[in-house]
Design an enzyme around this catalytic site. Sequence first.
Site, PDB file in Angstrom:
ATOM      1  N   GLY A  14       1.352  -8.577 -17.917  1.00 17.53           N
ATOM      2  CA  GLY A  14       1.990  -6.475 -18.420  1.00 17.53           C
ATOM      3  C   GLY A  14       1.598  -5.951 -18.749  1.00 17.53           C
ATOM      4  N   ILE A  19       4.461  -1.416 -24.136  1.00 18.06           N
ATOM      5  CA  ILE A  19       4.789  -2.997 -24.874  1.00 18.06           C
ATOM      6  C   ILE A  19       4.051  -3.323 -24.611  1.00 18.06           C
ATOM      7  CG2 ILE A  19       6.925  -4.645 -25.812  1.00 18.06           C
ATOM      8  CD1 ILE A  19       8.906  -1.973 -24.416  1.00 18.06           C
ATOM      9  N   TYR A 154      17.459  -3.617 -11.769  1.00 19.84           N
ATOM     10  CA  TYR A 154      16.774  -3.440 -13.029  1.00 19.84           C
ATOM     11  C   TYR A 154      17.797  -4.469 -14.388  1.00 19.84           C
ATOM     12  CZ  TYR A 154      14.652  -2.579 -17.718  1.00 19.84           C
ATOM     13  OH  TYR A 154      14.027  -2.894 -18.430  1.00 19.84           O
TER      14      TYR A 154
END
Length: 264
Positions: A14, A19, A154
């Site tokens: 990803g 980040i 999450y």
Amino acid sequence: MKIDLSGKLALVTGSAAGIGLAIAKGLAGTGATVIVNSRREGSVREAEAAVREAVPGAQVQGFVGDLANAAGCDALVKAYPQVDILVNNLGIFAQEDFFAISDSEWLRFFETNVMSGVRLSRAYAGAMVKAGWGRIVFISSESGLNIPADMIQYGMTKTAQLSVARGLAKRLAGTGVTVNSVLPGPTLSEGVEAMLKDEVARTGKPVEEVAAAFVQQHRASSIIRRAASVEEVANMVVYACSQQASATTGAALRVDGGVVDTIA
């Protein structure tokens, strides 16, 4: 301290933006060959170019594939059967009320944020053990400790990552392979910028100022009183992947700006 990872192959999942991309740039800057990843061909090519621009002469490769499912992970491992460094950065987040979250959404979050890292760690850790050296890092979150009421699905996945990383570190005890979690706090990534864009448009203020106000309102325990940069988070990840971090394993390394109000 000079971190030199020349000769190491690092996979950052990803990593087309945010980040993940900052981590890829940071690892490339240490001399590692870096594999960037996204579901979209264009995003992977753009990430490769961004790493090369940030680090002239960088050795960077790309893998296009959706790692939120077993087939995507299998294809990646087939393309790259062995890596020295695995950064499980792939993740999704969304603000949604608990009563509106469907079963399928719970499973989507778990598959993406947790199982991608489980599958890849299982695939790559064995060769690391045989080599006597390896680094596995899970990008968790302060939300794994400080569960947000508006992102419970999450927070659940980020807590799960902490458990997997700690348990796997114990399983690999004495092998030369370390497993750690890094816990960012509010970070000014593209995703957060998108979340704040309406407020930026409404106020006309710089996104950094809007992000700082958001942190002070919604993460009042923050000590730095602002959002971190993606580079600040990447710095901790690069250290955790380094030769110098050989005695750091099973740890939850916080880059949360002091949001989690604990001394441990």
